[in-house]
Scaffold this motif. Structure first.
Motif, PDB file in Angstrom:
ATOM      1  N   GLY A 176       0.793  -1.220   0.000  1.00 36.29           N
ATOM      2  CA  GLY A 176       0.000   0.000   0.000  1.00 36.29           C
ATOM      3  C   GLY A 176       0.820   1.262   0.000  1.00 36.29           C
ATOM      4  N   ASP A 177       2.143   1.134   0.184  1.00 39.59           N
ATOM      5  CA  ASP A 177       3.007   2.316   0.193  1.00 39.59           C
ATOM      6  C   ASP A 177       3.577   2.641  -1.190  1.00 39.59           C
ATOM      7  OD1 ASP A 177       2.622   2.608   2.930  1.00 39.59           O
ATOM      8  OD2 ASP A 177       4.338   1.303   3.415  1.00 39.59           O
ATOM      9  N   ASP A 178       3.697   1.620  -2.048  1.00 41.54           N
ATOM     10  CA  ASP A 178       4.291   1.827  -3.365  1.00 41.54           C
ATOM     11  C   ASP A 178       3.314   2.538  -4.306  1.00 41.54           C
ATOM     12  OD1 ASP A 178       6.675   0.335  -2.762  1.00 41.54           O
ATOM     13  OD2 ASP A 178       5.478  -1.488  -2.960  1.00 41.54           O
ATOM     14  N   PRO A 179       3.832   3.447  -5.147  1.00 39.07           N
ATOM     15  CA  PRO A 179       2.983   3.993  -6.212  1.00 39.07           C
ATOM     16  C   PRO A 179       2.811   2.947  -7.305  1.00 39.07           C
ATOM     17  CG  PRO A 179       5.199   4.859  -6.422  1.00 39.07           C
ATOM     18  CD  PRO A 179       5.188   4.040  -5.155  1.00 39.07           C
ATOM     19  N   LEU A 180       1.577   2.630  -7.651  1.00 37.27           N
ATOM     20  CA  LEU A 180       1.295   1.622  -8.668  1.00 37.27           C
ATOM     21  C   LEU A 180       0.789   2.293  -9.938  1.00 37.27           C
ATOM     22  CD1 LEU A 180      -0.644  -1.019  -6.498  1.00 37.27           C
ATOM     23  CD2 LEU A 180       1.810  -0.875  -6.931  1.00 37.27           C
ATOM     24  N   LEU A 181       1.213   1.758 -11.073  1.00 33.38           N
ATOM     25  CA  LEU A 181       0.656   2.206 -12.345  1.00 33.38           C
ATOM     26  C   LEU A 181      -0.495   1.313 -12.783  1.00 33.38           C
ATOM     27  CD1 LEU A 181       3.759   3.238 -14.483  1.00 33.38           C
ATOM     28  CD2 LEU A 181       2.197   4.680 -13.177  1.00 33.38           C
ATOM     29  N   ALA A 182      -0.430   0.028 -12.441  1.00 31.83           N
ATOM     30  CA  ALA A 182      -1.474  -0.897 -12.857  1.00 31.83           C
ATOM     31  C   ALA A 182      -1.401  -2.151 -12.007  1.00 31.83           C
ATOM     32  CB  ALA A 182      -1.333  -1.257 -14.332  1.00 31.83           C
ATOM     33  N   CYS A 183      -2.537  -2.828 -11.929  1.00 34.48           N
ATOM     34  CA  CYS A 183      -2.613  -4.164 -11.336  1.00 34.48           C
ATOM     35  C   CYS A 183      -3.450  -5.010 -12.273  1.00 34.48           C
ATOM     36  CB  CYS A 183      -3.252  -4.117  -9.952  1.00 34.48           C
ATOM     37  SG  CYS A 183      -3.568  -5.754  -9.218  1.00 34.48           S
ATOM     38  N   ALA A 184      -2.883  -6.111 -12.750  1.00 39.12           N
ATOM     39  CA  ALA A 184      -3.578  -7.014 -13.664  1.00 39.12           C
ATOM     40  C   ALA A 184      -3.921  -8.304 -12.933  1.00 39.12           C
ATOM     41  CB  ALA A 184      -2.717  -7.315 -14.882  1.00 39.12           C
ATOM     42  N   ILE A 185      -5.156  -8.743 -13.096  1.00 37.85           N
ATOM     43  CA  ILE A 185      -5.635  -9.988 -12.508  1.00 37.85           C
ATOM     44  C   ILE A 185      -6.085 -10.867 -13.659  1.00 37.85           C
ATOM     45  CG2 ILE A 185      -7.376 -11.033 -11.006  1.00 37.85           C
ATOM     46  CD1 ILE A 185      -7.420  -8.352  -9.468  1.00 37.85           C
TER      47      ILE A 185
ATOM     48  N   ARG B  97      -0.934  -7.489 -21.085  1.00 38.56           N
ATOM     49  CA  ARG B  97      -0.006  -6.423 -21.446  1.00 38.56           C
ATOM     50  C   ARG B  97      -0.634  -5.058 -21.199  1.00 38.56           C
ATOM     51  NH1 ARG B  97       4.370  -8.262 -24.150  1.00 38.56           N
ATOM     52  NH2 ARG B  97       4.936  -6.114 -24.665  1.00 38.56           N
ATOM     53  N   LEU B  98       0.224  -4.121 -20.849  1.00 33.80           N
ATOM     54  CA  LEU B  98      -0.153  -2.714 -20.735  1.00 33.80           C
ATOM     55  C   LEU B  98       0.757  -1.947 -21.675  1.00 33.80           C
ATOM     56  CD1 LEU B  98      -1.800  -0.471 -19.345  1.00 33.80           C
ATOM     57  CD2 LEU B  98       0.013  -0.342 -17.625  1.00 33.80           C
TER      58      LEU B  98
END
Length: 371
Positions: A268-277, A285-286
Protein backbone atom coordinates in the motif's frame (compact mmCIF):
# COMPACT_ATOMS: atom_id res chain seq x y z
CA UNK A 1 -31.83 -34.44 -31.43
CA UNK A 2 -31.03 -31.45 -29.28
CA UNK A 3 -33.14 -28.42 -28.42
CA UNK A 4 -30.90 -25.38 -28.85
CA UNK A 5 -31.55 -21.93 -27.40
CA UNK A 6 -29.73 -19.11 -29.17
CA UNK A 7 -29.61 -16.34 -26.59
CA UNK A 8 -28.87 -12.69 -27.36
CA UNK A 9 -28.81 -9.87 -24.82
CA UNK A 10 -31.04 -7.02 -25.93
CA UNK A 11 -29.92 -3.46 -26.51
CA UNK A 12 -30.84 -0.86 -23.90
CA UNK A 13 -29.63 2.12 -25.86
CA UNK A 14 -33.20 3.40 -26.26
CA UNK A 15 -34.18 2.84 -22.63
CA UNK A 16 -34.85 5.71 -20.27
CA UNK A 17 -31.42 5.28 -18.74
CA UNK A 18 -29.73 6.00 -22.06
CA UNK A 19 -26.28 4.60 -22.63
CA UNK A 20 -25.79 4.04 -18.93
CA UNK A 21 -28.76 1.69 -18.52
CA UNK A 22 -31.48 1.64 -15.93
CA UNK A 23 -29.15 2.20 -13.02
CA UNK A 24 -27.73 5.47 -14.34
CA UNK A 25 -24.11 6.28 -15.04
CA UNK A 26 -21.82 4.71 -12.46
CA UNK A 27 -24.67 3.24 -10.42
CA UNK A 28 -24.90 -0.40 -9.49
CA UNK A 29 -27.31 -2.26 -11.77
CA UNK A 30 -30.79 -2.88 -10.49
CA UNK A 31 -31.97 -6.45 -10.16
CA UNK A 32 -33.98 -7.29 -13.25
CA UNK A 33 -32.03 -4.97 -15.55
CA UNK A 34 -29.43 -6.04 -18.07
CA UNK A 35 -26.47 -3.90 -16.92
CA UNK A 36 -24.29 -1.81 -19.17
CA UNK A 37 -20.54 -1.45 -19.48
CA UNK A 38 -20.66 1.58 -17.21
CA UNK A 39 -21.94 -0.48 -14.30
CA UNK A 40 -19.47 -1.36 -11.58
CA UNK A 41 -20.50 -4.99 -11.14
CA UNK A 42 -21.86 -6.71 -14.23
CA UNK A 43 -21.38 -4.50 -17.26
CA UNK A 44 -23.03 -5.72 -20.40
CA UNK A 45 -24.02 -3.85 -23.49
CA UNK A 46 -24.75 -4.64 -27.08
CA UNK A 47 -24.68 -2.66 -30.29
CA UNK A 48 -27.73 -4.13 -31.91
CA UNK A 49 -30.97 -5.45 -30.47
CA UNK A 50 -33.01 -8.48 -31.47
CA UNK A 51 -36.61 -9.67 -31.32
CA UNK A 52 -38.76 -9.14 -28.28
CA UNK A 53 -38.10 -11.50 -25.42
CA UNK A 54 -39.15 -15.07 -25.99
CA UNK A 55 -39.82 -14.65 -29.70
CA UNK A 56 -38.43 -16.94 -32.36
CA UNK A 57 -37.33 -16.31 -35.91
CA UNK A 58 -37.07 -18.87 -38.67
CA UNK A 59 -34.64 -16.85 -40.77
CA UNK A 60 -36.98 -15.37 -43.39
CA UNK A 61 -35.77 -13.18 -46.25
CA UNK A 62 -37.41 -10.13 -44.70
CA UNK A 63 -35.76 -10.70 -41.34
CA UNK A 64 -32.39 -11.18 -43.02
CA UNK A 65 -32.77 -7.88 -44.84
CA UNK A 66 -33.57 -6.12 -41.58
CA UNK A 67 -30.69 -7.88 -39.85
CA UNK A 68 -28.34 -6.69 -42.59
CA UNK A 69 -29.57 -3.15 -42.01
CA UNK A 70 -29.04 -3.47 -38.26
CA UNK A 71 -25.54 -4.82 -38.77
CA UNK A 72 -24.81 -1.80 -40.94
CA UNK A 73 -25.98 0.53 -38.20
CA UNK A 74 -29.47 1.29 -39.54
CA UNK A 75 -32.52 1.02 -37.32
CA UNK A 76 -36.14 0.20 -37.90
CA UNK A 77 -38.88 2.79 -38.08
CA UNK A 78 -39.26 2.92 -34.30
CA UNK A 79 -35.53 3.52 -33.82
CA UNK A 80 -34.63 -0.02 -32.77
CA UNK A 81 -33.24 -3.13 -34.42
CA UNK A 82 -35.71 -5.87 -33.53
CA UNK A 83 -34.41 -8.88 -35.46
CA UNK A 84 -31.42 -11.14 -34.82
CA UNK A 85 -28.12 -10.14 -36.35
CA UNK A 86 -26.89 -12.03 -39.39
CA UNK A 87 -24.50 -14.39 -37.48
CA UNK A 88 -27.40 -15.46 -35.23
CA UNK A 89 -29.59 -16.27 -38.22
CA UNK A 90 -26.76 -18.13 -39.94
CA UNK A 91 -26.05 -20.19 -36.82
CA UNK A 92 -29.75 -20.97 -36.41
CA UNK A 93 -29.92 -22.14 -40.04
CA UNK A 94 -26.86 -24.37 -39.56
CA UNK A 95 -28.34 -25.92 -36.44
CA UNK A 96 -31.73 -26.46 -38.07
CA UNK A 97 -30.09 -28.09 -41.09
CA UNK A 98 -28.60 -30.66 -38.71
CA UNK A 99 -32.04 -31.46 -37.29
CA UNK A 100 -31.83 -29.42 -34.09
CA UNK A 101 -34.90 -27.65 -32.78
CA UNK A 102 -33.81 -24.01 -32.47
CA UNK A 103 -35.30 -21.07 -30.63
CA UNK A 104 -33.80 -17.59 -30.76
CA UNK A 105 -34.43 -15.57 -27.62
CA UNK A 106 -33.52 -12.01 -26.73
CA UNK A 107 -33.28 -11.27 -23.02
CA UNK A 108 -33.57 -7.65 -21.93
CA UNK A 109 -33.39 -8.28 -18.17
CA UNK A 110 -31.83 -10.65 -15.66
CA UNK A 111 -35.25 -12.25 -15.15
CA UNK A 112 -35.49 -13.06 -18.85
CA UNK A 113 -32.00 -14.59 -18.82
CA UNK A 114 -33.10 -16.69 -15.85
CA UNK A 115 -36.14 -17.95 -17.78
CA UNK A 116 -33.79 -19.40 -20.38
CA UNK A 117 -31.39 -20.88 -17.86
CA UNK A 118 -34.24 -22.62 -16.01
CA UNK A 119 -34.46 -25.01 -18.96
CA UNK A 120 -31.15 -26.51 -17.88
CA UNK A 121 -32.30 -27.42 -14.37
CA UNK A 122 -31.92 -31.03 -13.32
CA UNK A 123 -34.57 -33.18 -11.63
CA UNK A 124 -35.61 -32.30 -8.06
CA UNK A 125 -33.05 -33.19 -5.40
CA UNK A 126 -33.79 -34.54 -1.92
CA UNK A 127 -32.04 -31.49 -0.43
CA UNK A 128 -34.24 -29.10 -2.44
CA UNK A 129 -31.33 -27.37 -4.20
CA UNK A 130 -31.63 -26.21 -7.81
CA UNK A 131 -28.94 -28.08 -9.73
CA UNK A 132 -28.00 -28.24 -13.43
CA UNK A 133 -28.95 -31.37 -15.36
CA UNK A 134 -25.73 -33.19 -16.35
CA UNK A 135 -27.65 -35.23 -18.95
CA UNK A 136 -29.62 -32.39 -20.50
CA UNK A 137 -30.56 -32.73 -24.17
CA UNK A 138 -30.73 -28.95 -24.43
CA UNK A 139 -27.88 -26.75 -25.63
CA UNK A 140 -27.24 -23.07 -24.95
CA UNK A 141 -25.56 -20.72 -27.43
CA UNK A 142 -24.82 -17.15 -26.32
CA UNK A 143 -24.46 -14.63 -29.13
CA UNK A 144 -22.08 -12.13 -27.56
CA UNK A 145 -20.87 -8.78 -28.82
CA UNK A 146 -18.37 -8.59 -25.93
CA UNK A 147 -16.87 -10.68 -23.15
CA UNK A 148 -18.98 -8.66 -20.73
CA UNK A 149 -22.15 -10.03 -22.31
CA UNK A 150 -20.93 -13.60 -21.97
CA UNK A 151 -20.01 -12.88 -18.37
CA UNK A 152 -23.52 -11.59 -17.67
CA UNK A 153 -24.96 -14.99 -18.61
CA UNK A 154 -22.38 -16.92 -16.57
CA UNK A 155 -23.12 -14.65 -13.60
CA UNK A 156 -26.79 -15.61 -13.78
CA UNK A 157 -25.81 -19.30 -13.96
CA UNK A 158 -23.79 -18.83 -10.76
CA UNK A 159 -26.68 -17.00 -9.10
CA UNK A 160 -29.02 -19.82 -10.05
CA UNK A 161 -26.96 -22.84 -9.06
CA UNK A 162 -24.65 -21.70 -6.23
CA UNK A 163 -26.02 -23.16 -2.99
CA UNK A 164 -26.13 -21.05 0.18
CA UNK A 165 -23.10 -21.72 2.42
CA UNK A 166 -25.45 -23.11 5.08
CA UNK A 167 -26.77 -25.72 2.62
CA UNK A 168 -23.53 -26.85 1.02
CA UNK A 169 -24.13 -30.42 -0.28
CA UNK A 170 -21.69 -33.30 0.09
CA UNK A 171 -21.44 -33.79 -3.68
CA UNK A 172 -20.00 -30.30 -4.26
CA UNK A 173 -16.20 -30.37 -4.82
CA UNK A 174 -14.28 -29.08 -1.82
CA UNK A 175 -12.52 -26.36 -3.84
CA UNK A 176 -15.72 -24.99 -5.36
CA UNK A 177 -18.82 -23.04 -4.34
CA UNK A 178 -20.76 -23.91 -7.52
CA UNK A 179 -21.41 -27.20 -9.34
CA UNK A 180 -20.35 -27.84 -12.93
CA UNK A 181 -22.25 -25.17 -14.86
CA UNK A 182 -23.90 -26.12 -18.18
CA UNK A 183 -21.60 -25.70 -21.19
CA UNK A 184 -22.11 -22.65 -23.39
CA UNK A 185 -21.67 -22.31 -27.12
CA UNK A 186 -20.10 -18.92 -27.81
CA UNK A 187 -21.12 -17.10 -31.00
CA UNK A 188 -19.00 -13.94 -31.37
CA UNK A 189 -21.00 -11.18 -33.07
CA UNK A 190 -17.92 -9.24 -34.18
CA UNK A 191 -15.69 -11.38 -36.45
CA UNK A 192 -13.07 -8.60 -36.50
CA UNK A 193 -12.32 -9.23 -32.85
CA UNK A 194 -10.55 -12.41 -33.84
CA UNK A 195 -7.67 -10.39 -35.24
CA UNK A 196 -7.85 -6.84 -33.89
CA UNK A 197 -8.77 -7.68 -30.30
CA UNK A 198 -8.01 -10.84 -28.41
CA UNK A 199 -11.39 -11.48 -26.88
CA UNK A 200 -11.92 -14.65 -24.88
CA UNK A 201 -13.19 -16.67 -27.84
CA UNK A 202 -10.02 -15.81 -29.76
CA UNK A 203 -7.78 -16.65 -26.81
CA UNK A 204 -9.47 -20.05 -26.39
CA UNK A 205 -9.31 -20.81 -30.10
CA UNK A 206 -13.09 -21.16 -30.32
CA UNK A 207 -14.78 -21.07 -33.73
CA UNK A 208 -16.17 -17.73 -34.91
CA UNK A 209 -17.96 -18.82 -38.07
CA UNK A 210 -21.66 -19.48 -37.28
CA UNK A 211 -21.65 -22.88 -39.01
CA UNK A 212 -18.53 -23.93 -37.10
CA UNK A 213 -20.12 -22.79 -33.84
CA UNK A 214 -23.17 -24.90 -34.64
CA UNK A 215 -20.96 -27.93 -35.34
CA UNK A 216 -19.11 -27.46 -32.04
CA UNK A 217 -22.38 -27.31 -30.12
CA UNK A 218 -23.78 -30.46 -31.73
CA UNK A 219 -20.61 -32.55 -32.20
CA UNK A 220 -17.99 -31.04 -29.88
CA UNK A 221 -17.07 -31.73 -26.30
CA UNK A 222 -17.30 -29.43 -23.28
CA UNK A 223 -14.04 -27.69 -22.40
CA UNK A 224 -14.10 -26.89 -18.73
CA UNK A 225 -12.55 -23.59 -17.61
CA UNK A 226 -11.75 -21.87 -14.35
CA UNK A 227 -14.02 -19.12 -13.11
CA UNK A 228 -13.12 -16.18 -10.88
CA UNK A 229 -15.79 -15.23 -8.37
CA UNK A 230 -15.54 -12.10 -6.25
CA UNK A 231 -17.04 -10.82 -3.03
CA UNK A 232 -18.89 -8.10 -4.95
CA UNK A 233 -21.27 -10.74 -6.28
CA UNK A 234 -19.89 -10.92 -9.82
CA UNK A 235 -17.64 -13.24 -11.83
CA UNK A 236 -14.64 -12.83 -14.12
CA UNK A 237 -13.97 -15.02 -17.15
CA UNK A 238 -10.89 -13.36 -18.65
CA UNK A 239 -9.38 -10.84 -16.25
CA UNK A 240 -9.35 -7.38 -14.74
CA UNK A 241 -7.05 -4.36 -15.05
CA UNK A 242 -6.96 -1.76 -12.27
CA UNK A 243 -5.49 1.69 -12.82
CA UNK A 244 -6.15 5.21 -14.03
CA UNK A 245 -4.91 7.46 -16.83
CA UNK A 246 -4.97 11.19 -17.49
CA UNK A 247 -6.60 12.87 -20.49
CA UNK A 248 -3.52 12.13 -22.57
CA UNK A 249 -3.62 8.43 -21.75
CA UNK A 250 -0.61 8.50 -19.43
CA UNK A 251 -0.98 6.14 -16.44
CA UNK A 252 -1.53 7.81 -13.07
CA UNK A 253 -0.08 6.58 -9.80
CA UNK A 254 -2.35 5.03 -7.20
CA UNK A 255 -1.73 3.13 -4.00
CA UNK A 256 -3.22 -0.07 -2.73
CA UNK A 257 -2.44 -3.29 -0.91
CA UNK A 258 -2.34 -6.29 -3.25
CA UNK A 259 -2.13 -9.82 -1.82
CA UNK A 260 -2.08 -13.19 -3.61
CA UNK A 261 -2.61 -15.97 -1.09
CA UNK A 262 0.25 -15.29 1.39
CA UNK A 263 2.35 -13.18 -0.99
CA UNK A 264 2.18 -9.39 -0.75
CA UNK A 265 2.88 -7.66 -4.07
CA UNK A 266 2.30 -4.21 -2.61
CA UNK A 267 1.77 -3.19 1.01
CA UNK A 268 0.00 0.00 0.00
CA UNK A 269 3.01 2.32 0.19
CA UNK A 270 4.29 1.83 -3.37
CA UNK A 271 2.98 3.99 -6.21
CA UNK A 272 1.29 1.62 -8.67
CA UNK A 273 0.66 2.21 -12.34
CA UNK A 274 -1.47 -0.90 -12.86
CA UNK A 275 -2.61 -4.16 -11.34
CA UNK A 276 -3.58 -7.01 -13.66
CA UNK A 277 -5.63 -9.99 -12.51
CA UNK A 278 -5.63 -12.76 -15.09
CA UNK A 279 -7.65 -15.91 -15.47
CA UNK A 280 -6.84 -15.76 -19.19
CA UNK A 281 -4.57 -13.43 -21.16
CA UNK A 282 -6.76 -10.50 -22.21
CA UNK A 283 -5.03 -8.13 -19.79
CA UNK A 284 -1.55 -9.61 -19.98
CA UNK A 285 -0.01 -6.42 -21.45
CA UNK A 286 -0.15 -2.71 -20.73
CA UNK A 287 1.02 -0.96 -23.90
CA UNK A 288 4.51 -2.42 -24.44
CA UNK A 289 4.86 -3.81 -20.92
CA UNK A 290 4.23 -7.51 -20.26
CA UNK A 291 2.32 -7.66 -16.98
CA UNK A 292 1.24 -11.28 -16.79
CA UNK A 293 3.41 -14.21 -17.75
CA UNK A 294 1.25 -16.97 -19.21
CA UNK A 295 -2.14 -17.13 -17.48
CA UNK A 296 -3.95 -20.42 -18.06
CA UNK A 297 -7.75 -20.63 -17.55
CA UNK A 298 -7.48 -24.36 -16.82
CA UNK A 299 -4.74 -24.50 -14.15
CA UNK A 300 -6.90 -23.59 -11.14
CA UNK A 301 -4.80 -20.50 -10.39
CA UNK A 302 -5.14 -16.76 -10.88
CA UNK A 303 -2.09 -14.80 -12.03
CA UNK A 304 -1.61 -11.29 -10.63
CA UNK A 305 0.91 -8.56 -11.44
CA UNK A 306 1.52 -5.00 -10.32
CA UNK A 307 3.57 -2.41 -12.22
CA UNK A 308 5.67 -0.19 -9.93
CA UNK A 309 7.79 2.74 -11.18
CA UNK A 310 11.23 2.62 -9.56
CA UNK A 311 13.62 5.60 -9.60
CA UNK A 312 17.31 4.79 -10.10
CA UNK A 313 20.42 6.89 -10.72
CA UNK A 314 23.15 6.29 -13.26
CA UNK A 315 26.88 6.47 -12.49
CA UNK A 316 26.72 10.13 -13.51
CA UNK A 317 23.90 10.80 -11.10
CA UNK A 318 21.18 11.07 -13.71
CA UNK A 319 17.75 10.05 -12.52
CA UNK A 320 16.02 7.28 -14.41
CA UNK A 321 12.66 5.58 -13.98
CA UNK A 322 12.22 1.91 -14.77
CA UNK A 323 9.08 -0.17 -14.44
CA UNK A 324 9.25 -3.07 -12.02
CA UNK A 325 6.68 -5.82 -12.54
CA UNK A 326 5.94 -8.05 -9.58
CA UNK A 327 4.03 -11.26 -10.22
CA UNK A 328 2.44 -14.06 -8.21
CA UNK A 329 0.06 -16.98 -8.75
CA UNK A 330 -2.43 -18.36 -6.26
CA UNK A 331 -5.97 -19.36 -5.47
CA UNK A 332 -7.15 -15.90 -4.39
CA UNK A 333 -6.24 -12.21 -4.68
CA UNK A 334 -7.32 -9.19 -2.64
CA UNK A 335 -6.92 -5.52 -3.58
CA UNK A 336 -7.44 -2.71 -1.05
CA UNK A 337 -7.22 0.86 -2.45
CA UNK A 338 -5.53 3.30 -0.06
CA UNK A 339 -6.60 6.58 -1.64
CA UNK A 340 -10.01 7.25 -3.14
CA UNK A 341 -11.44 5.27 -6.02
CA UNK A 342 -9.45 3.22 -8.51
CA UNK A 343 -10.97 2.74 -12.01
CA UNK A 344 -10.89 -0.75 -13.45
CA UNK A 345 -11.93 -2.89 -16.40
CA UNK A 346 -13.28 -6.35 -15.61
CA UNK A 347 -14.00 -8.46 -18.71
CA UNK A 348 -14.36 -5.16 -20.53
CA UNK A 349 -16.86 -3.69 -18.05
CA UNK A 350 -15.89 -0.41 -16.41
CA UNK A 351 -16.13 0.29 -12.69
CA UNK A 352 -14.49 1.96 -9.72
CA UNK A 353 -13.04 0.24 -6.67
CA UNK A 354 -13.21 2.12 -3.38
CA UNK A 355 -13.09 -0.75 -0.88
CA UNK A 356 -11.40 -4.11 -0.56
CA UNK A 357 -12.28 -6.58 -3.29
CA UNK A 358 -11.33 -10.27 -3.32
CA UNK A 359 -11.36 -12.70 -6.25
CA UNK A 360 -10.98 -16.46 -5.90
CA UNK A 361 -10.68 -19.32 -8.37
CA UNK A 362 -13.38 -21.91 -9.00
CA UNK A 363 -11.48 -24.60 -10.96
CA UNK A 364 -13.37 -25.99 -13.94
CA UNK A 365 -16.64 -24.37 -12.88
CA UNK A 366 -17.86 -23.31 -16.30
CA UNK A 367 -17.46 -24.73 -19.79
CA UNK A 368 -17.64 -23.91 -23.49
CA UNK A 369 -18.49 -26.15 -26.42
CA UNK A 370 -15.25 -26.68 -28.33
CA UNK A 371 -14.92 -28.28 -31.74
Amino acid sequence: MYDVVLLTLGSDRDASGGACGSGGCGAAPQEGAVPTAADATDGTTTDVGAPASGTTDGGTTASRATADACAAGDATADGRCDTPRVPVLACADALTARGARVETVTARSDAEIDEVLARFDGPPRPDGLTWPDPDSKARLVVAAASDAQLRAVVRRLVRRYAPPPSRRPDDLPGNRTVPDLPPIGVLPLDPARGTTHRDLAAQLGLPRDPAAVAAAVLDGTPRRLDLLRNDGGSVTLDGALLGAADDSGRPLHWRGRVEVDDAVLSNGDDPLLACAIGNAGGYARLDDVALLGDPDPTDGLVEVAVAVPVVTRSALGRKRVRLEVRRARGRAVAVLPREGKVPFLDDGAEGELSRKRSWWTEPGAWAVWAG
